[in-house]
Design an enzyme around this catalytic site. Structure first.
Site, short mmCIF file in Angstrom:
data_model
loop_
_atom_site.label_atom_id
_atom_site.label_comp_id
_atom_site.label_asym_id
_atom_site.label_seq_id
_atom_site.Cartn_x
_atom_site.Cartn_y
_atom_site.Cartn_z
N ARG A 1 0.83 -1.20 0.00
CA ARG A 1 0.00 0.00 0.00
C ARG A 1 0.87 1.26 0.00
NH1 ARG A 1 -5.14 -1.47 0.22
NH2 ARG A 1 -5.53 -3.50 1.19
N ASP A 2 0.40 2.27 -0.73
CA ASP A 2 1.09 3.56 -0.74
C ASP A 2 1.01 4.17 0.67
OD1 ASP A 2 1.87 5.75 -3.22
OD2 ASP A 2 1.53 6.56 -1.20
N ILE A 3 2.11 4.74 1.11
CA ILE A 3 2.17 5.30 2.46
C ILE A 3 1.30 6.56 2.61
CG2 ILE A 3 4.15 6.86 2.16
CD1 ILE A 3 5.30 5.64 4.77
N ASN B 1 4.31 7.29 -13.43
CA ASN B 1 4.87 8.61 -13.64
C ASN B 1 6.33 8.49 -14.10
OD1 ASN B 1 2.52 9.93 -12.71
ND2 ASN B 1 3.14 9.59 -10.59
N GLU C 1 8.53 10.75 -8.07
CA GLU C 1 9.27 11.09 -6.84
C GLU C 1 10.25 10.00 -6.45
OE1 GLU C 1 6.27 11.87 -3.94
OE2 GLU C 1 5.75 13.81 -4.83
N VAL C 2 9.86 8.75 -6.69
CA VAL C 2 10.72 7.63 -6.32
C VAL C 2 11.25 7.00 -7.62
CG1 VAL C 2 10.85 5.38 -5.19
CG2 VAL C 2 9.41 7.19 -4.20
N HIS D 1 7.23 2.14 -10.73
CA HIS D 1 6.11 1.55 -10.00
C HIS D 1 4.82 1.92 -10.68
CE1 HIS D 1 7.40 5.41 -8.34
NE2 HIS D 1 6.11 5.68 -8.18
N MET D 2 3.87 1.04 -10.56
CA MET D 2 2.53 1.28 -11.09
C MET D 2 1.64 1.60 -9.90
SD MET D 2 0.20 -1.49 -13.07
CE MET D 2 1.00 -1.41 -14.67
N HIS D 3 0.94 2.75 -9.97
CA HIS D 3 -0.05 3.08 -8.94
C HIS D 3 -1.37 2.43 -9.36
CE1 HIS D 3 2.14 6.65 -7.15
NE2 HIS D 3 2.73 6.60 -8.32
P1 AMP Z 1 5.70 8.76 -7.74
O1 AMP Z 1 5.38 10.21 -7.56
O2 AMP Z 1 4.96 8.15 -8.93
O3 AMP Z 1 7.19 8.49 -7.80
O4 AMP Z 1 5.10 8.02 -6.49
C1 AMP Z 1 5.84 7.65 -5.38
C2 AMP Z 1 4.86 7.12 -4.38
O5 AMP Z 1 5.56 6.38 -3.40
C3 AMP Z 1 4.09 8.21 -3.64
O6 AMP Z 1 2.69 8.03 -3.86
C4 AMP Z 1 4.48 8.00 -2.18
O7 AMP Z 1 3.43 8.24 -1.29
C5 AMP Z 1 4.91 6.55 -2.19
N1 AMP Z 1 5.85 6.16 -1.14
C6 AMP Z 1 7.00 6.80 -0.79
N2 AMP Z 1 7.62 6.14 0.22
C7 AMP Z 1 6.83 5.06 0.51
C8 AMP Z 1 6.92 4.01 1.46
N3 AMP Z 1 7.93 3.92 2.33
N4 AMP Z 1 5.93 3.08 1.48
C9 AMP Z 1 4.90 3.17 0.62
N5 AMP Z 1 4.76 4.14 -0.31
C10 AMP Z 1 5.71 5.08 -0.36
#
Ligand code: AMP
Length: 116
Positions: free
Chosen positions: A30-32, A88, A96-97, A101-103
């Protein structure tokens, strides 16, 4: 060599995030900071920083991400009403990460696709 992100630590369970799914290719959790009732991330176990870094050898993994998304949507009970899958890429994409990853987001009406 790309730098690892927190997702690699979650995949290896060095950070004890509950996993919804894991196999030899992908991991889901799950997304944090959920942006909808249901917000799950489906991540390749292999570190691929952005969609721009994908190679032909990654096609099986990318396909697995979709079939796992479908399976998790059903498990969440959001498959019939519908959901959105988002990836993204880089700054304009809002990434951001830097571990692709696929949301999987759903559980409520999601509105327009883009809010520019
Ligand atoms: P993006 O902007 O597509 O790179 O999305 C990165 C996502 O990772 C964001 O929705 C964050 O809330 C999520 N995220 C960051 N750190 C964690 C974590 N430790 N556990 C779960 N989700 C995370």
């Amino acid at each position: 060599m790309a730098e690892e992100t927190i997702f690699s630590k979650i995949i290896r369970q060095e950070i004890p995030t509950p996993l919804l799914y894991q196999d030899d290719l992908v991991t889901a959790f799950r997304d944090i900071a959920p942006q909808a009732e249901s917000h799950i991330l489906i991540v390749p176990n292999k570190l691929i920083p952005t969609v721009n870094d994908l190679e032909q050898d990654d096609e099986l993994t990318m396909g697995r991400m979709f079939t796992v998304a479908k399976q998790l949507a059903k498990q969440e009970g959001i498959d019939e009403n519908g959901y959105r899958l988002i990836m993204n890429c880089n700054q304009h994409g809002g990434q951001e990460v830097y571990h692709i990853h696929m949301h999987l987001v759903g559980g409520q009406p999601l509105g327009k696709m883009l809010n520019l």
